[in-house]
Design a protein around this motif. Structure first.
Motif, PDB file in Angstrom:
ATOM      1  N   ALA A 154     -45.810 -33.175 146.137  1.00 18.88           N
ATOM      2  CA  ALA A 154     -44.514 -32.536 145.917  1.00 18.88           C
ATOM      3  C   ALA A 154     -44.365 -32.132 144.447  1.00 18.88           C
ATOM      4  CB  ALA A 154     -43.383 -33.485 146.318  1.00 18.88           C
ATOM      5  N   VAL A 155     -44.744 -33.035 143.542  1.00 21.98           N
ATOM      6  CA  VAL A 155     -44.636 -32.728 142.108  1.00 21.98           C
ATOM      7  C   VAL A 155     -45.543 -31.560 141.746  1.00 21.98           C
ATOM      8  CG1 VAL A 155     -45.110 -33.611 139.794  1.00 21.98           C
ATOM      9  CG2 VAL A 155     -43.879 -35.029 141.444  1.00 21.98           C
ATOM     10  N   LYS A 156     -46.761 -31.541 142.272  1.00 26.62           N
ATOM     11  CA  LYS A 156     -47.690 -30.445 141.961  1.00 26.62           C
ATOM     12  C   LYS A 156     -47.156 -29.112 142.483  1.00 26.62           C
ATOM     13  CE  LYS A 156     -52.068 -32.885 141.385  1.00 26.62           C
ATOM     14  NZ  LYS A 156     -52.395 -32.289 140.074  1.00 26.62           N
ATOM     15  N   LEU A 157     -46.604 -29.113 143.692  1.00 31.27           N
ATOM     16  CA  LEU A 157     -46.017 -27.887 144.233  1.00 31.27           C
ATOM     17  C   LEU A 157     -44.849 -27.417 143.363  1.00 31.27           C
ATOM     18  CD1 LEU A 157     -46.047 -28.833 148.026  1.00 31.27           C
ATOM     19  CD2 LEU A 157     -47.438 -27.045 146.956  1.00 31.27           C
ATOM     20  N   GLN A 158     -44.011 -28.363 142.950  1.00 29.32           N
ATOM     21  CA  GLN A 158     -42.861 -28.015 142.118  1.00 29.32           C
ATOM     22  C   GLN A 158     -43.290 -27.503 140.748  1.00 29.32           C
ATOM     23  OE1 GLN A 158     -40.933 -31.800 142.337  1.00 29.32           O
ATOM     24  NE2 GLN A 158     -40.284 -31.503 144.450  1.00 29.32           N
ATOM     25  N   ASN A 159     -44.353 -28.103 140.193  1.00 25.14           N
ATOM     26  CA  ASN A 159     -44.873 -27.617 138.909  1.00 25.14           C
ATOM     27  C   ASN A 159     -45.380 -26.190 139.026  1.00 25.14           C
ATOM     28  OD1 ASN A 159     -44.386 -29.819 137.221  1.00 25.14           O
ATOM     29  ND2 ASN A 159     -46.287 -30.835 137.788  1.00 25.14           N
ATOM     30  N   ARG A 160     -46.057 -25.893 140.129  1.00 22.61           N
ATOM     31  CA  ARG A 160     -46.549 -24.528 140.336  1.00 22.61           C
ATOM     32  C   ARG A 160     -45.375 -23.550 140.403  1.00 22.61           C
ATOM     33  NH1 ARG A 160     -51.467 -23.875 143.071  1.00 22.61           N
ATOM     34  NH2 ARG A 160     -53.005 -25.320 142.208  1.00 22.61           N
ATOM     35  N   ALA A 161     -44.341 -23.912 141.169  1.00 21.30           N
ATOM     36  CA  ALA A 161     -43.174 -23.039 141.307  1.00 21.30           C
ATOM     37  C   ALA A 161     -42.469 -22.862 139.963  1.00 21.30           C
ATOM     38  CB  ALA A 161     -42.213 -23.614 142.344  1.00 21.30           C
ATOM     39  N   ALA A 162     -42.437 -23.941 139.168  1.00 21.71           N
ATOM     40  CA  ALA A 162     -41.753 -23.873 137.878  1.00 21.71           C
ATOM     41  C   ALA A 162     -42.438 -22.893 136.928  1.00 21.71           C
ATOM     42  CB  ALA A 162     -41.700 -25.259 137.249  1.00 21.71           C
ATOM     43  N   ARG A 163     -43.756 -22.712 137.071  1.00 23.17           N
ATOM     44  CA  ARG A 163     -44.477 -21.810 136.169  1.00 23.17           C
ATOM     45  C   ARG A 163     -44.030 -20.357 136.316  1.00 23.17           C
ATOM     46  NH1 ARG A 163     -50.266 -24.129 137.707  1.00 23.17           N
ATOM     47  NH2 ARG A 163     -49.961 -26.252 136.974  1.00 23.17           N
ATOM     48  N   VAL A 164     -43.490 -20.017 137.478  1.00 26.54           N
ATOM     49  CA  VAL A 164     -43.000 -18.645 137.672  1.00 26.54           C
ATOM     50  C   VAL A 164     -41.476 -18.601 137.605  1.00 26.54           C
ATOM     51  CG1 VAL A 164     -45.025 -17.914 138.970  1.00 26.54           C
ATOM     52  CG2 VAL A 164     -43.079 -18.879 140.205  1.00 26.54           C
ATOM     53  N   GLY A 165     -40.861 -19.683 137.079  1.00 24.39           N
ATOM     54  CA  GLY A 165     -39.427 -19.682 136.845  1.00 24.39           C
ATOM     55  C   GLY A 165     -38.579 -20.231 137.962  1.00 24.39           C
ATOM     56  N   PHE A 166     -39.187 -20.738 139.052  1.00 20.91           N
ATOM     57  CA  PHE A 166     -38.405 -21.282 140.162  1.00 20.91           C
ATOM     58  C   PHE A 166     -38.190 -22.769 139.909  1.00 20.91           C
ATOM     59  CE2 PHE A 166     -37.753 -22.784 144.584  1.00 20.91           C
ATOM     60  CZ  PHE A 166     -36.727 -21.916 144.951  1.00 20.91           C
ATOM     61  N   ASP A 167     -37.135 -23.082 139.137  1.00 20.98           N
ATOM     62  CA  ASP A 167     -36.908 -24.458 138.724  1.00 20.98           C
ATOM     63  C   ASP A 167     -35.485 -24.593 138.221  1.00 20.98           C
ATOM     64  OD1 ASP A 167     -37.452 -27.098 138.168  1.00 20.98           O
ATOM     65  OD2 ASP A 167     -38.526 -26.707 136.305  1.00 20.98           O
ATOM     66  N   TRP A 168     -34.947 -25.813 138.310  1.00 19.75           N
ATOM     67  CA  TRP A 168     -33.655 -26.091 137.691  1.00 19.75           C
ATOM     68  C   TRP A 168     -33.828 -26.190 136.184  1.00 19.75           C
ATOM     69  CZ3 TRP A 168     -34.152 -29.070 142.464  1.00 19.75           C
ATOM     70  CH2 TRP A 168     -33.237 -28.683 143.442  1.00 19.75           C
TER      71      TRP A 168
END
Length: 271
Positions: A154-168
């Motif tokens: 889950a953390v790895k998926l969230q980190n990937r999403a965060a790299r393209v700006g999809f993050d709180w």
């Protein structure tokens, strides 16, 4: 302290070849496959982690040997099937380390850990882009191993999403989302919908993993620490109850709660 000795590795490879020899080998080893050995490989990796957490260097030496045996076992089975051998595994990881450290083996400049991490991730992204695409999976999320522990994945998926700006932007919206997911879970529990509760519980854990990421914590390690704390407190609780001449099976919950609180207080008194 012994120096690296290639003859030791050659001996280990020869031992595994003998164990897998149809003429006089070990019946158990001979019947194993990649699938049957994989759970042992995962277990050994966790035992390495446990030895490190306990700072037990003697155990770490043994557990690293057990983990190395798993690599040798898989490589031997692959060699028997004509896929690759241990030498190919060693060559592949050597090539990868050189490729991913251009600041050491090339001309790239990276003089602090953050620059190294940035280069590493950029090189990994280029490697992923060169592979065949996973059907139905975003290129951003492709390659995050399905076999990882769920919280780590889950953390790895969230980190990937965060790299393209999809993050709180910070922790507070994550905390608000946790409260929202907890309320949705409670609603489904009250409604008696077990399948919906299972789904909401998964959503809740996913957001909790995201909070760990924002706190720069490893959720797996945090939970392992909580497990160790529970073991220590439960054991102390049992010790307290037995000191009163009772067994846990003879003790009601209220008495156990009192002993649990006493165990917690004894932790706070430690120097």
């Amino acid at each position: 302290m012994s120096q690296p000795d290639l003859s030791s590795l050659a001996r280990l490879l020869a031992i595994m070849a003998k164990l897998r020899d149809p003429d006089g080998g070990c019946p158990w080893d001979l019947e194993q496959t990649f699938s049957t050995i994989a759970p042992y490989t995962i277990e050994e990796a966790y035992e390495v982690d446990d030895a490190i957490a306990r700072n037990d260097m003697a155990a770490l030496k043994d557990e690293l040997g057990d983990l190395l045996l798993q690599v040798v076992f898989h490589a031997r089975m692959a060699e028997e099937a004509g896929h690759f051998g241990f030498g190919d595994v060693a060559a592949a990881i050597s090539d990868k380390m050189i490729r991913r450290h251009p600041h050491v083996f090339g001309t790239v400049v990276a003089d602090h850990p953050e620059a190294v991490s940035g280069n590493w991730e950029a090189i990994k992204a280029a490697e992923r882009a060169a592979r065949p695409a996973e059907a139905g999976v975003s290129e951003v999320l492709a390659g995050v191993t399905a076999g990882l522990p769920a919280l780590s994945r889950a953390v790895k998926l969230q980190n990937r999403a965060a790299r393209v700006g999809f993050d709180w932007p910070d922790k507070l919206p994550v905390l608000a989302k946790i409260r929202e997911e907890l309320q949705e879970l409670e609603d489904e529990i009250v409604a008696g919908d077990a399948e919906a509760a299972r789904e909401e519980f998964g959503d809740f854990l996913f957001v909790v993993a995201n909070l760990a990421r924002h706190l720069k914590l490893d959720p797996e390690e945090a939970l392992r620490a909580a497990n160790r704390k529970f073991i220590n407190r439960f054991s102390k609780m049992e010790e307290i109850i037995k000191s009163e001449g009772k067994e846990l099976s003879e003790t009601d919950l209220n008495a156990m709660d009192k002993a649990w609180d006493q165990a917690k207080r004894s932790e706070r008194r430690r120097p």
